[in-house]
Write an enzyme that holds these catalytic residues in place. Structure first.
Site, PDB file in Angstrom:
ATOM      1  N   THR A   1      -2.763   0.577  -4.444  1.00  0.00           N
ATOM      2  CA  THR A   1      -3.143   1.787  -3.728  1.00  0.00           C
ATOM      3  C   THR A   1      -4.391   2.427  -4.318  1.00  0.00           C
ATOM      4  OG1 THR A   1      -2.446   4.048  -3.159  1.00  0.00           O
ATOM      5  CG2 THR A   1      -1.594   3.143  -5.212  1.00  0.00           C
TER       6      THR A   1
ATOM      7  N   LYS B   1      -5.973  19.491  -6.814  1.00  0.00           N
ATOM      8  CA  LYS B   1      -5.407  18.928  -5.584  1.00  0.00           C
ATOM      9  C   LYS B   1      -4.185  18.082  -5.894  1.00  0.00           C
ATOM     10  CE  LYS B   1      -4.986  15.187  -2.875  1.00  0.00           C
ATOM     11  NZ  LYS B   1      -4.622  13.800  -3.193  1.00  0.00           N
TER      12      LYS B   1
ATOM     13  N   ASP C   1       0.888  -1.171   0.000  1.00  0.00           N
ATOM     14  CA  ASP C   1       0.000   0.000   0.000  1.00  0.00           C
ATOM     15  C   ASP C   1       0.923   1.218   0.000  1.00  0.00           C
ATOM     16  OD1 ASP C   1      -2.245   1.787   0.684  1.00  0.00           O
ATOM     17  OD2 ASP C   1      -1.345   1.795   2.676  1.00  0.00           O
TER      18      ASP C   1
ATOM     19  N   GLY D   1      -9.733  10.346  -3.614  1.00  0.00           N
ATOM     20  CA  GLY D   1      -9.912  11.792  -3.422  1.00  0.00           C
ATOM     21  C   GLY D   1     -11.217  12.321  -3.995  1.00  0.00           C
TER      22      GLY D   1
ATOM     23  N   HIS E   1     -10.174  17.790  -8.028  1.00  0.00           N
ATOM     24  CA  HIS E   1      -9.218  16.725  -7.711  1.00  0.00           C
ATOM     25  C   HIS E   1      -7.933  16.867  -8.527  1.00  0.00           C
ATOM     26  CE1 HIS E   1      -7.676  12.510  -7.356  1.00  0.00           C
ATOM     27  NE2 HIS E   1      -7.859  12.883  -6.099  1.00  0.00           N
TER      28      HIS E   1
ATOM     29  N   ASP F   1      -0.229   5.170   0.827  1.00  0.00           N
ATOM     30  CA  ASP F   1      -0.497   6.210   1.836  1.00  0.00           C
ATOM     31  C   ASP F   1      -0.647   5.604   3.227  1.00  0.00           C
ATOM     32  OD1 ASP F   1      -2.226   7.381  -0.852  1.00  0.00           O
ATOM     33  OD2 ASP F   1      -0.670   8.611   0.071  1.00  0.00           O
TER      34      ASP F   1
END
Ligand code: XBP
Ligand code: MG
Length: 256
Positions: free
Chosen positions: A121, A84, A8, A52, A81, A10
């Site tokens: 992820t 971001k 993974d 997100g 997004h 984050d």
């Protein structure tokens, strides 16, 4: 026999959420003239929603329903997004988000031992490749045979889809692999795909229920920086190394 590690990103490879993704979301909201501000506490609640774009949509549903009523709301969410992600990538490129202790060491050990490496992820693919280049090595993307990220699957974690996609791309059964995760959503996804999974808690996931993990630790640890055991057995070791991963993998497979 353990043939591959699936990481993974984050919260597992790097502590990216509070001081990385979160300020990037806030910068995009300000740029769009929205008065939305995600403080650390609120963000911790919003992390229950992975992805997100999904997180933005969930937030608007809770706190700004008029936003969702706009005819072009999907276009607006995509644009927010994208903005971001632009801010987040700038943070990564500035070296603002180092890898967590033990991540580079363990990846190096696995490479030296000839293990196959992959990523599974929810985050956006550019975020992964930029984190690997900035945090690991300029050619680190090539160390990972498969990078399963973001919208490549229809359903994000806790659905198992991203892990099933990675296993399919690698042509491996789950019994030949071990996943490394940090969150309940991530563990549900990896277990749903049948993968033995090590959990290293992150700031936002400390103290959650991680039933089914081979072990739950404070982190991968480093020589001189021991892992704290939340559950499981480190077999006398103070940090996670490849031998310990192989032991946990063997124990888990023998129970199935
Ligand atoms: C964590 C996520 C991601 C990030 C934000 O992914 O749920 O949505 O919070 O990244 P994982 P995006 O733990 O599976 O790595 O805005 O690109 O989704
Ligand atoms: Mg995670």
């Amino acid at each position: 026999m353990l043939e591959a590690l699936i990481f993974d990103v984050d919260g597992t490879l790097a502590d990216t959420e509070r001081d990385g993704h979160r300020p990037a979301f806030n910068a995009a909201f300000a740029e769009a003239g929205l008065d939305w501000v995600w403080d650390p506490a609120l963000y911790g609640e919003l992390l229950a929603v992975t992805g997100g774009k999904e997180r933005i949509r969930f937030y608007a549903g809770q706190y700004d329903r008029a936003f969702l009523q706009q005819a072009d709301v999907e276009v607006r969410i995509k644009a927010l997004h994208a903005a971001k992600t632009r801010h987040y990538l700038a943070l990564l490129k500035a070296g603002g988000i180092p890898l967590l202790p033990g991540a580079a060491r363990l990846i190096g050990e696995a490479r030296d031992a000839g293990l196959r490496l992959a990523i599974a992820t929810t985050t956006t693919p550019d975020n992964v490749t930029t984190l690997l280049r900035a945090g690991l090595a300029p050619d680190a993307v090539s160390w990972f045979e498969v990078i399963g990220a973001g919208d490549v699957v229809p359903a994000k974690k806790p659905a198992p889809d991203i892990y099933l996609w990675v296993l399919d791309q690698m042509g491996l059964p789950p019994s030949a692999c071990l996943a490394l995760e940090d969150s309940p959503n991530g563990l549900l996804a990896s277990l749903g795909a049948g993968l033995p999974t090590l959990v290293t808690e992150s700031e936002y996931t400390h103290g959650n229920d991680f039933d089914g993990a081979v072990a739950v630790l404070s982190g991968l640890g480093e020589p001189g920086r021991p892992s704290l055991v939340r559950s499981g057995d480190m077999h006398g070791k103070a940090w996670v190394d490849l031998e310990l991963l192989r032991t946990w993998h063997r124990e888990c497979i023998s129970k199935k």
